[in-house]
Write an enzyme that holds these catalytic residues in place. Structure first.
Site, PDB file in Angstrom:
ATOM      1  N   HIS A  42      -7.550  -3.280   4.651  1.00 23.62           N
ATOM      2  CA  HIS A  42      -6.786  -2.244   4.609  1.00 23.62           C
ATOM      3  C   HIS A  42      -7.667  -1.307   3.464  1.00 23.62           C
ATOM      4  CE1 HIS A  42      -4.375   0.661   2.550  1.00 23.62           C
ATOM      5  NE2 HIS A  42      -3.778   0.985   3.735  1.00 23.62           N
ATOM      6  N   ASN A  43      -7.848  -1.878   2.495  1.00 24.18           N
ATOM      7  CA  ASN A  43      -8.357  -1.026   1.343  1.00 24.18           C
ATOM      8  C   ASN A  43      -9.838  -0.678   1.729  1.00 24.18           C
ATOM      9  OD1 ASN A  43      -5.889  -1.425   0.028  1.00 24.18           O
ATOM     10  ND2 ASN A  43      -6.846  -1.414  -1.767  1.00 24.18           N
ATOM     11  N   LYS A  54      -4.433  -6.776   3.236  1.00 27.00           N
ATOM     12  CA  LYS A  54      -4.431  -5.626   2.526  1.00 27.00           C
ATOM     13  C   LYS A  54      -5.729  -5.181   1.885  1.00 27.00           C
ATOM     14  CE  LYS A  54      -2.690  -2.405  -0.574  1.00 27.00           C
ATOM     15  NZ  LYS A  54      -3.514  -2.357  -1.791  1.00 27.00           N
ATOM     16  N   SER A  94       0.681  -1.110   0.105  1.00 27.37           N
ATOM     17  CA  SER A  94      -0.037  -0.019   0.115  1.00 27.37           C
ATOM     18  C   SER A  94       0.862   1.272  -0.060  1.00 27.37           C
ATOM     19  CB  SER A  94      -0.892  -0.056   1.243  1.00 27.37           C
ATOM     20  OG  SER A  94      -1.595   1.173   1.155  1.00 27.37           O
ATOM     21  N   GLU A 150     -10.025   1.976   4.075  1.00 26.03           N
ATOM     22  CA  GLU A 150      -9.438   3.217   3.177  1.00 26.03           C
ATOM     23  C   GLU A 150     -10.972   3.730   2.614  1.00 26.03           C
ATOM     24  OE1 GLU A 150      -6.390   2.634   0.655  1.00 26.03           O
ATOM     25  OE2 GLU A 150      -7.518   3.452  -0.888  1.00 26.03           O
TER      26      GLU A 150
HETATM   27  P1  NDP Z   1      -1.112  -2.311 -13.934  1.00 25.34           P
HETATM   28  O1  NDP Z   1      -2.062  -2.848 -13.342  1.00 25.34           O
HETATM   29  O2  NDP Z   1      -1.660  -0.990 -14.938  1.00 25.34           O
HETATM   30  O3  NDP Z   1      -0.317  -3.439 -15.040  1.00 25.34           O
HETATM   31  C1  NDP Z   1       0.508  -3.120 -15.994  1.00 25.34           C
HETATM   32  C2  NDP Z   1       1.801  -4.100 -16.008  1.00 25.34           C
HETATM   33  O4  NDP Z   1       1.107  -5.548 -16.256  1.00 25.34           O
HETATM   34  C3  NDP Z   1       2.640  -3.938 -17.265  1.00 25.34           C
HETATM   35  O5  NDP Z   1       4.003  -4.066 -16.993  1.00 25.34           O
HETATM   36  C4  NDP Z   1       2.248  -4.870 -18.280  1.00 25.34           C
HETATM   37  O6  NDP Z   1       3.230  -5.231 -18.995  1.00 25.34           O
HETATM   38  C5  NDP Z   1       1.866  -6.063 -17.444  1.00 25.34           C
HETATM   39  N1  NDP Z   1       0.883  -7.048 -17.987  1.00 25.34           N
HETATM   40  C6  NDP Z   1      -0.296  -6.937 -18.256  1.00 25.34           C
HETATM   41  N2  NDP Z   1      -0.668  -8.248 -18.707  1.00 25.34           N
HETATM   42  C7  NDP Z   1       0.625  -8.927 -18.400  1.00 25.34           C
HETATM   43  C8  NDP Z   1       0.573 -10.378 -18.966  1.00 25.34           C
HETATM   44  N3  NDP Z   1      -0.441 -11.159 -19.684  1.00 25.34           N
HETATM   45  N4  NDP Z   1       1.676 -10.693 -19.020  1.00 25.34           N
HETATM   46  C9  NDP Z   1       2.638 -10.210 -18.712  1.00 25.34           C
HETATM   47  N5  NDP Z   1       2.435  -8.976 -18.156  1.00 25.34           N
HETATM   48  C10 NDP Z   1       1.517  -8.230 -18.267  1.00 25.34           C
HETATM   49  O7  NDP Z   1       0.407  -1.681 -13.402  1.00 25.34           O
HETATM   50  P2  NDP Z   1       0.250  -0.984 -11.956  1.00 25.34           P
HETATM   51  O8  NDP Z   1       1.724  -0.507 -11.818  1.00 25.34           O
HETATM   52  O9  NDP Z   1      -0.849   0.064 -11.665  1.00 25.34           O
HETATM   53  O10 NDP Z   1      -0.151  -2.105 -10.819  1.00 25.34           O
HETATM   54  C11 NDP Z   1       0.533  -3.297 -10.939  1.00 25.34           C
HETATM   55  C12 NDP Z   1       0.058  -4.028  -9.611  1.00 25.34           C
HETATM   56  O11 NDP Z   1      -0.028  -3.419  -8.383  1.00 25.34           O
HETATM   57  C13 NDP Z   1      -1.562  -4.464  -9.991  1.00 25.34           C
HETATM   58  O12 NDP Z   1      -1.740  -5.492  -9.523  1.00 25.34           O
HETATM   59  C14 NDP Z   1      -2.276  -3.352  -9.062  1.00 25.34           C
HETATM   60  O13 NDP Z   1      -3.468  -3.781  -8.708  1.00 25.34           O
HETATM   61  C15 NDP Z   1      -1.203  -3.311  -7.987  1.00 25.34           C
HETATM   62  N6  NDP Z   1      -1.220  -1.915  -6.998  1.00 25.34           N
HETATM   63  C16 NDP Z   1      -1.290  -0.887  -7.874  1.00 25.34           C
HETATM   64  C17 NDP Z   1      -1.610   0.303  -6.849  1.00 25.34           C
HETATM   65  C18 NDP Z   1      -1.620   1.644  -7.742  1.00 25.34           C
HETATM   66  O14 NDP Z   1      -1.739   2.747  -6.714  1.00 25.34           O
HETATM   67  N7  NDP Z   1      -1.599   1.858  -8.914  1.00 25.34           N
HETATM   68  C19 NDP Z   1      -1.239   0.314  -5.391  1.00 25.34           C
HETATM   69  C20 NDP Z   1      -1.041  -1.111  -4.790  1.00 25.34           C
HETATM   70  C21 NDP Z   1      -0.881  -2.250  -5.941  1.00 25.34           C
HETATM   71  P3  NDP Z   1       3.152  -4.543 -20.569  1.00 25.34           P
HETATM   72  O15 NDP Z   1       3.927  -3.264 -20.349  1.00 25.34           O
HETATM   73  O16 NDP Z   1       3.996  -5.291 -21.198  1.00 25.34           O
HETATM   74  O17 NDP Z   1       1.709  -4.158 -21.018  1.00 25.34           O
END
Ligand code: NDP
Length: 476
Positions: A185-186, A182, A128, A189
């Site tokens: 936690h959300n 987690k 988080s 939130e």
């Molecule tokens: P996203 O959830 O938008 O995911 C994008 C990433 O996933 C890219 O690197 C993409 O690769 C990859 N991806 C998608 N599909 C595939 C696949 N089939 N095979 C391999 N790679 C894949 O990114 P975030 O950074 O926002 O979040 C990452 C994780 O963290 C998520 O689970 C999210 O829920 C969690 N999270 C996010 C928070 C936030 O504030 N955003 C906070 C806490 C947790 P490519 O570049 O090749 O498309």
């Protein structure tokens, strides 16, 4: 050279965490499905530390010291399963796969079992703090096998936020426990944000205050017991003026709250566990109602029936009432959230330590607050606390607030201003402390139409009244 940690999935969260590891002196192997993101990260931030650029999964796994540690930061759901499978095929017994995404805890339980069967350690870690936290110190909630924490813990602790020198990262418990806490936690939130929204709405629509004036109230509240990240940024958001219209930004944002699912998951789990997590549920439903655009459109102008209701004359006193109502409702929401964690922990045999959890939520995460220190102290004083609400500090705080809490809800109701989370939190408190509940009547009704039987207050056994016969009572 070999990397201590690998990060695959270099969107906003993954790249910031990778940079955080590197800034703390760890060598970090980088991997992303599409190379462009890896290269963009190295191009922009390669100088921040020691990164190893890799293109294929084979190269990535080969760049890691043993036991290998890989943090997956890809989209939750099927993409996470696909990446786990790819990694598992290349890894060796004892290696550690960490899922840092927002995965559903039941998926984590399933994945952990599948990896354990292949002698791999799988760690579902709740993270988080959003983008900013990922870079500068998040709160990290790793689950999974305890042995894996020996090798992984120091790494994760080094990049986590710290409060009073204590890392905001600790081993939560087996398999899905990290993602479960987690999730809650959300959910908390969501409740926090709904309560803040109701406090704002009361100042706006009961007291008729200007947005900038309300921002000042939140700024002031942030110096007291409500001191928290969300109160702090509420003042920031309310202070923002829209460049185009010159109006407060909050007045040009569409009033339909979105959600990505973790609040909904929390409520579904609360229903399954039978825990009345009403604060979080009200918050999730409030977002849904706000987004019921066409119904709201049709209902606009329905009569309020509030003729004659008056705003309180003493504005400052009512603002103080709102502050106390907010605090008391927040205590209820957290108390319920910790109840749900205790219930989940018992259901799955996780032995989650609520005091340790409160400790790691003091910094890094979105619900970070001074308040969490009080929660930590409450569990330190009494690890067997039946409910947070009953800890002496919180019981006193709520008792001190209860008059204000009632005044706020009475006034809001009379003036037709919705306060679902404030009101249901007070009802929860009143129900919890009640001598008798109307559940006795519910049992009578259930026995009448369904012969579901009831217990008696004065003797053991279960009983049924012959409702359609002579109405005598029989032992069931
Ligand atoms: P996203 O959830 O938008 O995911 C994008 C990433 O996933 C890219 O690197 C993409 O690769 C990859 N991806 C998608 N599909 C595939 C696949 N089939 N095979 C391999 N790679 C894949 O990114 P975030 O950074 O926002 O979040 C990452 C994780 O963290 C998520 O689970 C999210 O829920 C969690 N999270 C996010 C928070 C936030 O504030 N955003 C906070 C806490 C947790 P490519 O570049 O090749 O498309």
């Amino acid at each position: 050279r070999l990397a201590q940690i690998g990060v695959t999935g270099l969107a906003v969260m993954g790249s910031n965490i990778a940079r955080n590891f590197a800034r703390h002196g760890h060598t970090v192997a980088l991997h992303n499905r599409s190379i462009a993101k890896t290269d963009a990260l190295i191009e922009a931030h390669g100088g921040e530390g020691d990164f190893i650029r890799t293109e294929t999964m084979e190269e990535f796994v080969g760049a890691l010291e043993r036991p290998r540690r890989v943090l997956i930061m890809v989209k939750a759901g099927d993409p996470t399963d696909a990446v786990i499978e790819e990694l598992a095929n290349l890894m060796e017994p004892g290696d550690i796969i960490i899922d840092g995404g927002n995965s559903l805890y039941t998926d984590t339980i399933r994945r952990e079992a599948a990896m354990a069967a292949r002698n791999l350690n799988f760690v579902g870690a709740g993270i988080s703090g959003g983008e900013e936290g990922a870079l500068n110190g998040p709160s990290i909630m790793p689950g999974g096998p305890a042995e894996s924490y020996e090798s992984l813990g120091p790494l994760l602790e080094s990049i986590s936020a710290h409060v009073d020198g204590v890392p905001c990262c600790t081993h939560i418990g087996p398999d899905g426990s990290g993602h479960f806490v987690k999730m809650v936690h959300n959910g908390i939130e969501y409740a926090d944000m709904q309560l803040i929204g109701e406090a704002y709405d009361l100042m706006r629509n009961v007291l008729g205050m200007e947005v900038a004036e309300i921002a000042d109230v939140f700024r002031e509240w942030n110096t007291g017991t409500l001191d928290s990240y969300l109160i702090e940024i509420t003042a920031e958001v309310l202070s923002q003026v829209d460049a185009e219209t010159g109006k407060p930004l909050v007045d040009v944002i569409v009033d339909a709250a979105g959600q990505k699912g973790t609040g909904r998951w929390t409520v579904k789990s609360a229903l399954d566990l039978g825990i009345p997590t009403t604060g979080i549920a009200e918050a999730v439903f409030a977002r849904a109602l706000s987004s019921s655009t066409s119904q709201r459109e049709s209902a606009r102008g329905l009569v309020a029936g509030t003729t004659g209701a008056q705003a309180p004359a003493d504005k400052a006193a009512f603002v103080e009432d709102i502050r106390k109502a907010l605090y008391a409702s927040k205590v209820v929401a957290y108390s319920q959230g910790f109840d749900q964690i205790a219930a989940g922990s018992a259901e799955y045999g996780w032995s989650v330590d609520p005091g340790k959890l409160a400790t790691i939520w003091r910094g890094g995460c979105i619900i970070r607050a001074k308040f969490l220190d009080r929660i930590r102290e409450a569990y330190a004083e009494n690890p067997e606390l039946p409910a947070l609400l009953l800890a002496p500090y919180f019981r006193d705080a709520v008792e001190d607030s209860v008059e204000s809490w009632r005044r706020v809800i009475v006034t809001a109701t009379a003036m037709g201003v919705p306060v679902p989370a404030f009101a249901s939190s007070l009802s929860y408190y009143d129900a919890l402390r009640a001598e008798r509940l109307p559940a006795a009547l519910t049992q009578g009704l259930r026995d009448y139409f369904g012969a579901h039987t009831y217990l008696r207050v004065d003797k053991p056994g279960s009983f049924h009244t012959l409702w359609s016969g002579d109405r005598s009572e029989v032992e069931a």
